[in-house]
Design an enzyme around this catalytic site. Structure first.
Site, PDB file in Angstrom:
ATOM      1  N   GLU A  13       0.816  -1.223   0.000  1.00 24.98           N
ATOM      2  CA  GLU A  13       0.000   0.000   0.000  1.00 24.98           C
ATOM      3  C   GLU A  13       0.851   1.274   0.000  1.00 24.98           C
ATOM      4  OE1 GLU A  13      -3.993  -0.275   2.144  1.00 24.98           O
ATOM      5  OE2 GLU A  13      -2.707  -1.569   3.296  1.00 24.98           O
ATOM      6  N   SER A 144      -6.298  -2.230   1.031  1.00 26.44           N
ATOM      7  CA  SER A 144      -6.626  -1.564  -0.237  1.00 26.44           C
ATOM      8  C   SER A 144      -7.112  -2.543  -1.306  1.00 26.44           C
ATOM      9  CB  SER A 144      -5.418  -0.783  -0.785  1.00 26.44           C
ATOM     10  OG  SER A 144      -5.188   0.343   0.007  1.00 26.44           O
ATOM     11  N   TYR A 211      -9.972   3.582  -5.929  1.00 25.67           N
ATOM     12  CA  TYR A 211      -9.056   4.681  -6.236  1.00 25.67           C
ATOM     13  C   TYR A 211      -9.239   5.351  -7.588  1.00 25.67           C
ATOM     14  CZ  TYR A 211      -7.013   2.978  -1.975  1.00 25.67           C
ATOM     15  OH  TYR A 211      -6.842   2.594  -0.665  1.00 25.67           O
ATOM     16  N   ARG A 249     -11.546   2.671  11.261  1.00 24.23           N
ATOM     17  CA  ARG A 249     -12.699   2.521  10.350  1.00 24.23           C
ATOM     18  C   ARG A 249     -13.076   1.043  10.280  1.00 24.23           C
ATOM     19  NH1 ARG A 249     -10.998   3.038   4.893  1.00 24.23           N
ATOM     20  NH2 ARG A 249     -11.769   0.920   4.715  1.00 24.23           N
ATOM     21  N   ASP A 251     -15.149  -1.838   8.477  1.00 27.24           N
ATOM     22  CA  ASP A 251     -15.801  -2.175   7.204  1.00 27.24           C
ATOM     23  C   ASP A 251     -16.774  -3.325   7.416  1.00 27.24           C
ATOM     24  OD1 ASP A 251     -14.159  -0.311   6.029  1.00 27.24           O
ATOM     25  OD2 ASP A 251     -12.709  -1.779   5.276  1.00 27.24           O
ATOM     26  N   GLU A 263     -13.518  -6.220   8.659  1.00 26.27           N
ATOM     27  CA  GLU A 263     -12.204  -5.900   9.232  1.00 26.27           C
ATOM     28  C   GLU A 263     -12.272  -4.525   9.900  1.00 26.27           C
ATOM     29  OE1 GLU A 263      -9.099  -4.581   6.804  1.00 26.27           O
ATOM     30  OE2 GLU A 263     -10.402  -3.452   5.476  1.00 26.27           O
ATOM     31  N   ASN A 265      -9.806  -1.172  10.311  1.00 28.51           N
ATOM     32  CA  ASN A 265      -8.585  -0.507   9.818  1.00 28.51           C
ATOM     33  C   ASN A 265      -8.111   0.488  10.867  1.00 28.51           C
ATOM     34  OD1 ASN A 265      -8.609  -1.392   6.831  1.00 28.51           O
ATOM     35  ND2 ASN A 265     -10.695  -0.676   7.191  1.00 28.51           N
ATOM     36  N   GLY A 269      -7.276   4.919   5.106  1.00 30.46           N
ATOM     37  CA  GLY A 269      -6.842   5.865   4.082  1.00 30.46           C
ATOM     38  C   GLY A 269      -7.340   7.271   4.372  1.00 30.46           C
TER      39      GLY A 269
END
Ligand code: ATP
Ligand code: MG
Length: 312
Positions: A13, A144, A211, A249, A251, A263, A265, A269
């Site tokens: 990443e 990512s 992205y 964060r 998910d 998961e 994070n 990002g």
């Protein structure tokens, strides 16, 4: 206060991390902070550069292994340099999807079933058949969406497993949960507005969807009150159980009103298009205010953690 923005790194990443770092540098409040970009190209860079720059705080813009997994946090602890976000344990636990899922299950938070293989030696297509296709194959410690594939039938399994193995020794295989993808950003224990994600060209949130411009629609989602409550509770329970600090964060996929946590994070990002700043904006928090909050809260957190052993 002199802030070192630590970015780059050696994980898959790296490119995303450089974008996160640039975005943070662009938005840091210069009336409060002197900003020093610190780009990591190899492991040894961190110690030399952080010490040489003589920073008061390391603002972590790293993602993935040697960045989000507790190793960098451990180095900074050893050097006595305060850093942003979660500590060593939460960082390494959350980086390991399989381990965090085991803990989540133990406290009753829903997460997809999963098989974890230690590389190709465990390759057993029969076990995947029992799970039921389609399945998602992922590196256990990735990010990512790099190295992840959606596999519809057994014929596609071997190449997907081989690809995931090139990113990590351990791979995780989960049944594909069809539902509404959500993400919950948490800052200082506060759940920010929930974002719903719809990929434009794919059945899941792959790298391109994340992205590339127009890759996905990501906007605040209005859920029925009881569902919203369930989603918020699952996010907070995960955050607390895994001992996350400052921000994270979570998910998830909402399927038949049940939130399945994929998961957590610990260094999500923070690029121009990232979800956490979007969620903060929906709560009327600018990127600059978000960074101010992360910095203040991290300093307080480290002070509390380190109060017994050293001065921050
Ligand atoms: N079991 C599953 N069922 C359905 N979709 C899934 C499942 N697991 C993963 N996905 C899809 O793959 C994407 C990436 O998965 P996950 O969040 O586990 O990986 P990641 O690479 O760590 O992502 P991040 O960029 O958030 O760090 C999810 O956003 C989702 O779209
Ligand atoms: Mg994810």
């Amino acid at each position: 206060m002199k802030i070192g923005v630590i970015m780059g790194g050696i994980s898959s990443e790296r490119e995303v991390s450089l974008q996160t770092g640039q975005e943070m540098i662009r938005h840091l409040d210069r009336s409060r902070y002197e900003v020093v970009p610190i780009v990591i190209d190899q492991r040894a860079d961190l110690i030399a550069q952080a010490q040489q720059a003589d920073i008061d705080l390391a603002l972590l813009a790293l993602h993935g292994q040697y960045g989000e997994d507790g190793t960098v946090q451990g180095v900074l602890e050893t050097l006595g340099i305060p850093y942003t976000g979660s500590g060593v344990l939460a960082s390494s636990l959350c980086m390991n999807k399989e381990l965090s899922k085991k803990l989540l299950k133990a406290v009753g938070v829903h997460t997809p079933e999963g098989l974890c293989w230690q590389g190709m030696k465990d390759y057993k297509p029969q076990a995947v058949k029992r799970l039921g296709y389609p399945v998602i194959v992922k590196p256990n410690m990735g990010g990512s969406s790099i190295g992840i594939q959606l596999v519809h039938k057994e014929k596609e399994l071997l190449p997907a497993v081989q690809q995931a193995c090139s990113f990590d020794q351990e791979i995780l295989i989960e049944p594909y949960i069809k539902g509404t993808e959500l993400t919950c950003s948490i800052v200082d224990g506060e759940v920010l507005p929930i974002i719903g994600i719809r990929s434009a060209h794919s059945e899941w949130f792959d790298y391109k969807a994340k992205y590339e411009p127009g890759g996905a629609e990501e906007k605040v989602i209005q859920l029925p009150p009881a569902t919203r409550q369930r989603v918020r509770e699952a996010a907070l329970a995960s955050y607390r159980l895994l001992q996350c600090k400052v921000y994270a964060r979570v998910d998830m996929i909402l399927c038949q009103d049940v939130p399945y946590v994929l998961e957590v994070n610990t260094l999500p990002g923070m690029t121009e298009n990232s979800l956490l700043p979007k969620s903060a904006a929906a709560a009327d928090m600018t990127f600059t205010q978000l960074l101010n909050r992360i910095i203040a809260s991290s300093l307080l957190e480290r002070k509390q953690e380190w109060g017994m052993v050293q001065d921050v």
